[in-house]
Structures are given as C-alpha cells and as structure tokens.
Motif scaffolding. Structure first.
Motif, PDB file in Angstrom:
ATOM      1  N   PRO A 129      -0.922   2.818   5.020  1.00  0.00           N
ATOM      2  CA  PRO A 129      -1.986   1.889   5.391  1.00  0.00           C
ATOM      3  C   PRO A 129      -1.425   0.522   5.794  1.00  0.00           C
ATOM      4  O   PRO A 129      -0.811  -0.176   4.987  1.00  0.00           O
ATOM      5  CB  PRO A 129      -2.822   1.782   4.115  1.00  0.00           C
ATOM      6  CG  PRO A 129      -2.489   3.012   3.331  1.00  0.00           C
ATOM      7  CD  PRO A 129      -1.051   3.305   3.651  1.00  0.00           C
ATOM      8  N   MET A 130      -1.645   0.178   7.072  1.00  0.00           N
ATOM      9  CA  MET A 130      -1.220  -1.120   7.611  1.00  0.00           C
ATOM     10  C   MET A 130      -2.445  -2.006   7.785  1.00  0.00           C
ATOM     11  O   MET A 130      -3.448  -1.582   8.358  1.00  0.00           O
ATOM     12  CB  MET A 130      -0.509  -0.955   8.943  1.00  0.00           C
ATOM     13  CG  MET A 130       0.864  -0.372   8.837  1.00  0.00           C
ATOM     14  SD  MET A 130       1.729  -0.473  10.436  1.00  0.00           S
ATOM     15  CE  MET A 130       3.409  -0.398   9.875  1.00  0.00           C
ATOM     16  N   ILE A 179     -10.284  -2.476   8.104  1.00  0.00           N
ATOM     17  CA  ILE A 179      -9.175  -3.413   8.315  1.00  0.00           C
ATOM     18  C   ILE A 179      -7.837  -2.687   8.322  1.00  0.00           C
ATOM     19  O   ILE A 179      -6.789  -3.324   8.383  1.00  0.00           O
ATOM     20  CB  ILE A 179      -9.162  -4.513   7.225  1.00  0.00           C
ATOM     21  CG1 ILE A 179      -9.128  -3.886   5.826  1.00  0.00           C
ATOM     22  CG2 ILE A 179     -10.363  -5.452   7.383  1.00  0.00           C
ATOM     23  CD1 ILE A 179      -8.990  -4.876   4.684  1.00  0.00           C
ATOM     24  N   TRP A 180      -7.870  -1.353   8.273  1.00  0.00           N
ATOM     25  CA  TRP A 180      -6.666  -0.555   8.108  1.00  0.00           C
ATOM     26  C   TRP A 180      -6.373   0.283   9.335  1.00  0.00           C
ATOM     27  O   TRP A 180      -7.268   0.753  10.009  1.00  0.00           O
ATOM     28  CB  TRP A 180      -6.787   0.362   6.891  1.00  0.00           C
ATOM     29  CG  TRP A 180      -7.022  -0.401   5.637  1.00  0.00           C
ATOM     30  CD1 TRP A 180      -8.202  -0.551   4.977  1.00  0.00           C
ATOM     31  CD2 TRP A 180      -6.069  -1.166   4.918  1.00  0.00           C
ATOM     32  NE1 TRP A 180      -8.037  -1.358   3.882  1.00  0.00           N
ATOM     33  CE2 TRP A 180      -6.723  -1.759   3.827  1.00  0.00           C
ATOM     34  CE3 TRP A 180      -4.710  -1.424   5.088  1.00  0.00           C
ATOM     35  CZ2 TRP A 180      -6.083  -2.569   2.908  1.00  0.00           C
ATOM     36  CZ3 TRP A 180      -4.068  -2.244   4.176  1.00  0.00           C
ATOM     37  CH2 TRP A 180      -4.748  -2.806   3.098  1.00  0.00           C
ATOM     38  N   ALA A 181      -5.101   0.486   9.590  1.00  0.00           N
ATOM     39  CA  ALA A 181      -4.631   1.411  10.618  1.00  0.00           C
ATOM     40  C   ALA A 181      -3.447   2.166  10.034  1.00  0.00           C
ATOM     41  O   ALA A 181      -2.666   1.588   9.272  1.00  0.00           O
ATOM     42  CB  ALA A 181      -4.212   0.654  11.877  1.00  0.00           C
ATOM     43  N   THR A 189       0.825  -1.202   0.000  1.00  0.00           N
ATOM     44  CA  THR A 189       0.000   0.000   0.000  1.00  0.00           C
ATOM     45  C   THR A 189       0.864   1.258   0.000  1.00  0.00           C
ATOM     46  O   THR A 189       2.031   1.218   0.395  1.00  0.00           O
ATOM     47  CB  THR A 189      -0.909   0.025   1.234  1.00  0.00           C
ATOM     48  OG1 THR A 189      -0.099  -0.046   2.410  1.00  0.00           O
ATOM     49  CG2 THR A 189      -1.896  -1.140   1.222  1.00  0.00           C
ATOM     50  N   SER A 190       0.257   2.359  -0.413  1.00  0.00           N
ATOM     51  CA  SER A 190       0.935   3.647  -0.364  1.00  0.00           C
ATOM     52  C   SER A 190      -0.103   4.745  -0.173  1.00  0.00           C
ATOM     53  O   SER A 190      -1.186   4.698  -0.762  1.00  0.00           O
ATOM     54  CB  SER A 190       1.714   3.896  -1.655  1.00  0.00           C
ATOM     55  OG  SER A 190       2.430   5.121  -1.588  1.00  0.00           O
ATOM     56  N   ARG A 191       0.255   5.723   0.647  1.00  0.00           N
ATOM     57  CA  ARG A 191      -0.604   6.895   0.854  1.00  0.00           C
ATOM     58  C   ARG A 191       0.288   8.131   0.843  1.00  0.00           C
ATOM     59  O   ARG A 191       1.335   8.149   1.482  1.00  0.00           O
ATOM     60  CB  ARG A 191      -1.345   6.791   2.182  1.00  0.00           C
ATOM     61  CG  ARG A 191      -2.184   8.049   2.489  1.00  0.00           C
ATOM     62  CD  ARG A 191      -3.049   7.889   3.719  1.00  0.00           C
ATOM     63  NE  ARG A 191      -4.124   6.966   3.376  1.00  0.00           N
ATOM     64  CZ  ARG A 191      -4.588   6.025   4.202  1.00  0.00           C
ATOM     65  NH1 ARG A 191      -4.073   5.878   5.405  1.00  0.00           N
ATOM     66  NH2 ARG A 191      -5.558   5.235   3.815  1.00  0.00           N
TER      67      ARG A 191
END
Length: 166
Positions: A111-112, A101-103, A24-26
């Motif tokens: 996004p973990m 489901i994300w933190a 993931t990437s933010r």
C-alpha cells in the motif's frame, strides 16, 4: 533510577525532529500499518533502510510474516492519516485502508500513500530484536517521489510542518 533514565531519554528523543511515516504491509498475513518516526537510511548500495516497530504492537508479527513493507513519507497535508495510523482517532485498520488514498506499489503491491513525499517499497531482509523494538532492515525495490511539498514532522510530542519555502 531506570524509570527516571527512561523518562529522561524519552524527553530527549522528543526534541529530535523526525519525518512522519506511515509504514504499511500487505501479504498472506493481512494488511496493516502504523505511524513511525524511527525510520532511517542504512545504505544506498543496496538501497536499504531500517524501521523500528515496538514488539508489543499487534502489527509487528504481521510485518514479520509478510516480509515486505512500504515506508510512506508524509507531506504536511497527511496529518489526519498519520493520526489514524498512530491509533489516535479510533479508526479501525480496515477503515484506514478503505480510504481512497492508496495505490498498490508497482513492484511488491504494497500500500502506497498517494501524494506522499516518497514511498519506498521493499523486502525485509533482516530483523534485529533490540530492547522493546524490532529493527526491520529493508532492501528497497521501488521508489516513488512526489517532491516540492511541505513535510510533516513530529517534534516535541506534536505534529509540525516544514515548508519548502524556507
């Protein structure tokens, strides 16, 4: 001849069991993710891994522009989310990240995936263009572990489970 070699190579690689990862990437260029098996450790000093992403993927440019990512190593119960991020379910990118489901990662706010076997948050420090893929070298700034779960693998073109019970 080249197409035959390419197909033989793909068939051979399908016999290489690999961990399933949602990468993931933010950042300023948006939030994105994909399912990848082409993830590998490079060094532990500094902690570095590589992630290979197809250059034709619309997420490729987002990863490059954001300059950071998180590799979420999936547990056996995370096959559905892996299918979403592999584009197998038709669920839009925004909907994938709307799931509870994300933190956010503690260091880079990437996004973990909650409950992942491991989540490795880091900065992309180099990109090599090799054939059809970009190889993202990523120095890790944060690791979250959630061990003692069964692993999700991809083998012979299908999802499989590796049990911690042997």
């Amino acid at each position: 001849m080249q197409n035959e070699l390419q197909q033989l190579f793909r068939n051979a690689m399908s016999q290489l069991a690999a961990a399933v990862n949602v990468v993931t990437s933010r950042g300023e260029s948006g939030t994105c993710g994909l399912t990848a098996t082409a993830v590998c450790s490079v060094s532990d000093s500094p902690a570095t891994l590589l992630v290979c992403i197809n250059r034709n993927s619309e997420t490729n440019a987002v990863f490059k522009a954001n300059g950071r990512l998180c590799v979420n190593v999936c547990n056996a119960g995370q096959e559905e989310v892996s299918r979403h991020f592999a584009g197998m379910t038709g669920v839009a990118m925004e909907e994938r990240f709307a799931l509870d489901i994300w933190a956010p990662g503690a260091v880079l706010e990437q996004p973990m995936l909650r409950g992942a076997l491991a989540a490795l948050e880091g900065r992309i420090v180099d990109v090599a263009e090799v054939g059809s893929h970009s190889v993202f070298y990523t120095e890790i700034d944060n690791v979250v572990l959630c061990e003692n779960q069964d692993a999700l693998l991809y083998f012979n073109r299908g999802f499989r489970t590796l049990s911690t019970n042997g």
